[in-house]
Design an enzyme around this catalytic site. Structure first.
Site, PDB file in Angstrom:
ATOM      1  N   ASP A   1      28.646  35.559  40.235  1.00 38.87           N
ATOM      2  CA  ASP A   1      29.898  35.793  40.958  1.00 38.87           C
ATOM      3  C   ASP A   1      31.036  35.945  39.948  1.00 38.87           C
ATOM      4  O   ASP A   1      30.971  35.407  38.839  1.00 38.87           O
ATOM      5  CB  ASP A   1      30.239  34.576  41.843  1.00 38.87           C
TER       6      ASP A   1
ATOM      7  N   GLN B   1      35.933  43.339  40.602  1.00 39.20           N
ATOM      8  CA  GLN B   1      36.936  43.172  41.666  1.00 39.20           C
ATOM      9  C   GLN B   1      37.927  44.337  41.641  1.00 39.20           C
ATOM     10  O   GLN B   1      38.555  44.594  40.603  1.00 39.20           O
ATOM     11  CB  GLN B   1      37.689  41.857  41.434  1.00 39.20           C
TER      12      GLN B   1
ATOM     13  N   ARG C   1      27.980  44.212  41.975  1.00 41.53           N
ATOM     14  CA  ARG C   1      28.520  43.987  43.332  1.00 41.53           C
ATOM     15  C   ARG C   1      30.016  44.293  43.224  1.00 41.53           C
ATOM     16  O   ARG C   1      30.703  43.728  42.370  1.00 41.53           O
ATOM     17  CB  ARG C   1      28.342  42.538  43.777  1.00 41.53           C
TER      18      ARG C   1
ATOM     19  N   LYS D   1      36.786  43.172  46.642  1.00 40.51           N
ATOM     20  CA  LYS D   1      38.228  43.386  46.410  1.00 40.51           C
ATOM     21  C   LYS D   1      38.789  42.333  45.466  1.00 40.51           C
ATOM     22  O   LYS D   1      39.671  42.612  44.674  1.00 40.51           O
ATOM     23  CB  LYS D   1      38.973  43.358  47.747  1.00 40.51           C
TER      24      LYS D   1
ATOM     25  N   ALA E   1      39.196  37.673  45.294  1.00 37.04           N
ATOM     26  CA  ALA E   1      39.630  36.606  46.198  1.00 37.04           C
ATOM     27  C   ALA E   1      40.614  35.613  45.570  1.00 37.04           C
ATOM     28  O   ALA E   1      40.975  34.638  46.211  1.00 37.04           O
ATOM     29  CB  ALA E   1      38.398  35.847  46.697  1.00 37.04           C
TER      30      ALA E   1
END
Ligand code: FDA
Length: 306
Positions: free
Chosen positions: A131, A162, A183, A186, A188
């Protein structure tokens, strides 16, 4: 924007956290976004989602751990999870945060822990997604990922980019050049205008630009969004360009826009659901609240009754 920043500030405030975590209302709210506290809860949620046609990525909650022992315990949890996923025959991989594996403590510790997880993922024929956290970690994360992917030859590890960050256009090209799995989301976290688009319309526009690059030249991209306009654009784009539906996947968060999730599956698109579980659900819940400030009402109510 003000409400979003307030929620992201609440995510990092210890006193507020202690109050909110205790209240039944916020625990109930967390259940909407988090599969439960145990591995069994997570595996059961994965099985149910698989039965509905979606694949899954399990995320063991907990970030910014402060001791090597905690980071090693998280590493063991991920290794065990990968074994259990294989034993249960689930269509499921894992997502993790480098700060949960000790990045704040010592880089070498984090690399060691990552290699353990990646070795088990390799044995069990699985995949590990790193992530992306706040911008203090962007370069650290990409460097560490590239070391694992390129220098240590782990092809089973992917990254997240992102679209709110200006730098992501260049990072996308780098990932395409390396044939790495991305992946796209947008973003976070709370970021300044020096590094991130301050207006949502630009974040959305950049998402589409990066998605276009990844769909054309990337390696099995994951488009992580619940945005109906971007999903509709993607469907049109892949149809017009003859891009095979099996060459990419949509990704969504557990408990968010289940209507869209069902629709995509019924239309025959690939969909992966990101399923968080564990006791450390507070920062995750606050980021989900920040995306939808109407939810602030829940938090204020829970504080009043808490
Ligand atoms: P947007 O915010 O424009 O929302 C579009 C629509 O989705 C809304 O109109 C609403 O209907 C619905 N929606 C979105 N959020 C909701 C919420 N919290 N509650 C209820 N409805 C909601 N971020 C990051 O920085 N690093 C990461 O590694 C990841 N990983 C990740 C994985 C996956 C699978 C997903 C789907 C998302 C992430 N994210 C992430 C989070 C991402 O950056 C972003 O914050 C959220 O996905 C919300 O943005 P959307 O693209 O959905 O669009």
């Amino acid at each position: 924007m003000l409400l979003r920043n307030t929620m992201l500030w609440l995510a990092g405030n210890d006193l507020v956290k202690r109050t909110i975590v205790r209240t039944p209302l916020s625990r109930a709210l967390a259940r909407r976004f988090v599969a439960g506290e145990t591995r069994e809860d997570a595996l059961a949620a994965a099985r149910t989602l698989n039965q509905g046609g979606a694949s899954v990525s399990l995320d063991y909650l907990g970030e910014n751990v402060h001791s090597a022992a905690e980071a090693e315990a998280t590493t063991r949890t991920y290794c065990d999870l990968l074994h259990r996923i294989a034993e249960h025959g689930l269509n499921c991989n894992v997502s993790l945060k480098l700060t949960a594996l000790g990045l704040d403590i010592q880089r070498e510790l984090c690399v060691r822990n990552m290699r353990q997880v990646l070795d088990v993922a390799r044995q069990t024929n699985s995949f590990v997604r790193i992530d992306m956290e706040g911008s203090d970690y962007t370069q650290l994360t990409l460097d560490l990922w590239e070391e694992l992917f390129r220098d240590h030859g782990y092809q089973n590890v992917g990254i997240v980019l992102q679209s709110y960050l200006y730098r992501s256009a260049a990072d996308t090209e780098r990932a395409i050049q390396l044939r790495a799995r991305v992946r796209l989301c947008k973003g976070a976290y709370k970021e300044g205008r020096e590094i991130a688009y301050p207006n949502k319309v630009d974040v959305d526009r950049n998402f589409v630009a990066l998605a276009r690059r990844l769909l054309c030249d990337g390696n099995y991209p994951g488009l992580a969004t619940h945005d109906p306009a971007i999903i509709a654009w993607t469907k049109r784009f892949v149809t017009e360009h003859g891009i095979d539906r099996s060459s990419f996947e949509f990704q969504m968060l557990y408990g968010i826009r289940r209507d869209l999730q069902r629709e995509l599956l019924a239309d025959g698109y690939r969909l992966r659901i990101y399923v968080p579980f564990g006791e450390a659900w507070y920062p995750y819940l606050m980021r989900r609240m920040a995306e939808r400030p109407a939810n602030l009402l829940f938090i204020l109510r829970s504080l009043r009754h808490g």
